[in-house]
Design an enzyme around this catalytic site. Structure first.
Site, PDB file in Angstrom:
ATOM      1  N   ARG A  50       2.611 -58.701  10.639  1.00 29.05           N
ATOM      2  CA  ARG A  50       2.020 -58.099   9.587  1.00 29.05           C
ATOM      3  C   ARG A  50       1.312 -57.055  10.320  1.00 29.05           C
ATOM      4  NH1 ARG A  50      -1.538 -63.038   7.362  1.00 29.05           N
ATOM      5  NH2 ARG A  50       0.016 -64.626   6.757  1.00 29.05           N
ATOM      6  N   ASP A  52      -1.217 -53.587   9.080  1.00 26.80           N
ATOM      7  CA  ASP A  52      -2.431 -53.554   7.932  1.00 26.80           C
ATOM      8  C   ASP A  52      -1.899 -52.216   7.259  1.00 26.80           C
ATOM      9  OD1 ASP A  52      -3.768 -55.566   9.021  1.00 26.80           O
ATOM     10  OD2 ASP A  52      -4.658 -54.240  10.745  1.00 26.80           O
ATOM     11  N   ARG A 197      -6.113 -51.326  17.819  1.00 26.85           N
ATOM     12  CA  ARG A 197      -7.082 -50.717  17.207  1.00 26.85           C
ATOM     13  C   ARG A 197      -8.397 -50.557  17.729  1.00 26.85           C
ATOM     14  NH1 ARG A 197      -6.180 -51.226  11.068  1.00 26.85           N
ATOM     15  NH2 ARG A 197      -8.092 -49.540  10.956  1.00 26.85           N
TER      16      ARG A 197
END
Length: 244
Positions: A50, A52, A197
């Site tokens: 996935r 974001d 991140r």
């Protein structure tokens, strides 16, 4: 039963991430709607992972099982005729019935792009994190080397991460210059929610002189998210490739 693998590219700026949601435009939902228009029935799309909201992909892999056989051009040209400009099928291929976009993957390559510049740069704003102060790149490279190997990345995952284990393997992390841009290429076995991140947010704080270069090593040992850096903004991150 035929199984089809798709290679997808998208600009994640205007998507609420990959996964279908009750509200909001998602990559998965958009592709599944295009498949429904072609096949006339609902089809579930399974991805390699996935992304974001705001995160991009050049090499997202997904698979589905069509209820009937159609030529491969239906899954490439046909889907692209229905998909919006910020999402495209780069390739479509028939694969073995036991192929799984997620569980067959051996590793991934992500790229995070920084733009050190004191003034606003609109042409890069959708695909990089602009840093307005000077960065100590040598300090960042030195600290980044401590990420390589197998570690517990508890200090580098977002709250709400559902992964059953926090141990991950980083194979390499390299700094690549492209004009003004600084690309951080990170390859590994897999990644926790927001892991890259948070890694980049920590490295930028080191580059700004707000943390010592030894911080990464200590954070990997301490496993406390509250002590690691900020979560870097999503627009700098792009899934480049999934390895099988």
């Amino acid at each position: 039963m035929m199984r089809i693998r798709l290679l997808l590219e998208y600009d994640g700026t205007d998507f609420c991430g990959w996964q279908v949601q009750a509200r909001g435009r998602t990559v998965q939902g958009t592709v599944e709607e295009a498949l429904r228009q072609i096949l006339g029935v609902e089809v579930r799309l399974h991805s390699s992972g996935r992304t974001d909201a705001g995160v991009h992909a050049r090499g997202m892999v997904a698979h589905f099982d069509p209820p009937r056989d159609l030529p491969l051009r239906a899954w490439r040209e046909g889907l692209n005729a229905l998909l919006p400009d910020d999402l495209a099928v780069r390739d479509a291929a028939e694969v073995a019935a036991d192929f799984h976009a997620r569980f067959s993957a051996r590793g991934k390559w992500y790229r995070y792009s920084l733009l050190p510049s004191p003034c606003r740069r609109p042409l890069h704003s959708r695909t990089s994190w602009q840093i307005r102060s000077e960065l100590d790149l040598q300090a960042m490279v030195t600290a980044a080397a401590d990420f390589v190997g197998e570690h517990d990345f508890s200090a580098f995952r977002a709250a709400g991460c559902a992964a059953r284990t926090t141990v991950r393997r980083i194979d390499s992390i390299d700094l690549v210059r492209e004009g003004e841009l600084l690309h951080w290429d990170i390859r590994g076995s897999g990644f926790l929610k927001n892991m890259i991140r948070i890694m980049l947010g920590t490295l930028v704080e080191i580059g700004l002189g707000n943390r010592p270069t030894t911080d990464v090593r200590e954070l990997l040992t301490g496993c406390e998210r509250s002590r690691s850096g900020r979560t870097a903004p999503p627009q700098g991150l792009c899934l480049q490739e999934v390895y099988y």
